[in-house]
Design a protein around this motif. Structure first.
Motif, short mmCIF file in Angstrom:
data_model
loop_
_atom_site.label_atom_id
_atom_site.label_comp_id
_atom_site.label_asym_id
_atom_site.label_seq_id
_atom_site.Cartn_x
_atom_site.Cartn_y
_atom_site.Cartn_z
N VAL A 251 0.86 -1.21 0.00
CA VAL A 251 0.00 0.00 0.00
C VAL A 251 0.89 1.24 0.00
CG1 VAL A 251 -1.64 1.37 1.37
CG2 VAL A 251 -2.02 -1.09 1.08
N CYS B 20 1.17 4.08 -2.95
CA CYS B 20 0.93 5.51 -2.66
C CYS B 20 2.11 6.35 -3.14
CB CYS B 20 0.72 5.72 -1.16
SG CYS B 20 -0.87 5.15 -0.54
N ARG C 271 0.94 9.99 -3.70
CA ARG C 271 -0.13 10.21 -2.72
C ARG C 271 0.39 9.95 -1.32
NH1 ARG C 271 -5.10 6.64 -4.26
NH2 ARG C 271 -6.16 8.06 -2.83
N GLU D 99 -4.20 8.89 2.74
CA GLU D 99 -5.35 9.00 1.82
C GLU D 99 -6.05 7.66 1.58
OE1 GLU D 99 -4.57 11.02 -1.94
OE2 GLU D 99 -2.91 12.07 -0.98
N VAL D 100 -5.39 6.58 2.00
CA VAL D 100 -5.94 5.25 1.69
C VAL D 100 -6.27 4.49 2.97
CG1 VAL D 100 -5.52 3.05 0.52
CG2 VAL D 100 -4.60 5.16 -0.46
N TYR E 227 -5.16 -4.31 -5.66
CA TYR E 227 -5.28 -3.08 -4.87
C TYR E 227 -4.18 -2.06 -5.15
CZ TYR E 227 -1.95 -5.19 -1.53
OH TYR E 227 -0.85 -5.76 -0.93
N ILE F 215 -4.95 1.79 -6.11
CA ILE F 215 -4.41 2.95 -5.38
C ILE F 215 -3.76 3.92 -6.36
CG2 ILE F 215 -2.62 3.70 -3.75
CD1 ILE F 215 -3.24 1.07 -2.16
N THR G 259 -9.48 5.30 -2.48
CA THR G 259 -9.26 5.80 -1.12
C THR G 259 -9.56 4.71 -0.10
OG1 THR G 259 -11.52 6.59 -0.78
CG2 THR G 259 -9.98 8.12 -1.82
#
Length: 235
Positions: free
Chosen positions: A13, A17, A22, A26-27, A205, A209, A214
């Motif tokens: 993750v 990002c 990001r 945010e996730v 995922y 992302i 989100t």
């Protein structure tokens, strides 16, 4: 094993990002705990996870009673109208609203309790016959209709992309959902925000992302393969 799995998912993750420029904040990572025993949920909870996703109302309610009250429960499965009354006011978010009649029932139950219920509109972006969700073409109209319900708030969109071997195959669908959310935002509809995009599962995922998700819903990646047999015996 669960601890290791979670660590791996978390790293992925963070990397996704980073690639997308990001912030990790945010996730939201939702641990999809359907069919999983309480001990497994407790272990993941012990690692700091507070967002759990369930598919069935009965199972969600059973687990909710036995687990800490600071868990944010997400209803991610198909929701029947006659089951709405059991979860309204209890879950943090209903991801799977795909008809006006379902939203109407949520509104009725929310009014009875004097609360506002946050929901996502589920879009069947790939037009798969086996999946629930409104079509991309009808999504705008459905959002406009639901927006008139006083005790429901649309917070964004949800999709279940096709099951693919190569996650890149779903990039196009995630892009379409993102674009749809932008189009809806540009309409400036009262009571509607598009702050949440719930898309991406164990297989894809990271791509989700990169394309603006989100919320990602990860089950197998955290808990391992599903064991349906055990779950059927316990219900």
């Amino acid at each position: 094993m669960l601890k290791e799995n979670l660590k791996t998912v978390e790293e992925h993750v963070q990397e996704a990002c980073k690639r997308a420029g990001r912030s990790r904040e945010e996730v939201t990572l939702i641990a999809v705990s359907k069919t999983k025993p309480l001990e497994m949920l407790q272990e993941i909870y012990g690692e700091g996870v507070r967002d759990f996703g369930e598919n069935k109302v009965q199972e969600l309610c059973d687990k909710m009673e036995q687990l800490p009250s600071d868990i944010r429960w997400h209803m991610i499965g198909h929701l029947q109208r006659n089951k709405v009354k059991y979860i309204v006011g209890k879950v943090a978010l209903i991801h799977s609203v795909d008809t006006y009649r379902l939203a109407e029932e949520i509104n009725i139950q929310a009014k009875k309790r004097g609360i506002i219920v946050p929901i996502l509109v589920e879009v069947n972006i790939a037009g798969e016959e086996t999946k629930f969700g409104t079509t991309a073409e009808d999504a705008m109209l459905l959002v406009e209709e639901i927006s008139k319900l006083e005790n429901v708030r649309i917070k964004g969109l949800m999709t279940i992309a096709p099951f693919v071997e190569n996650p890149e195959d779903n990039r196009l669908y995630f892009r379409k959902i993102k674009q749809l959310s932008v189009d809806i935002t540009n309409k400036n509809i009262d009571n509607v925000s598009m702050e949440i995009l719930s898309m991406g599962m164990t297989g894809d995922y990271e791509v989700a992302i990169e394309e603006g998700a989100t919320m990602v819903r990860v089950g197998t990646g955290i808990f391992g393969a599903r064991n349906y047999k055990k779950s059927n015996e316990s219900h």
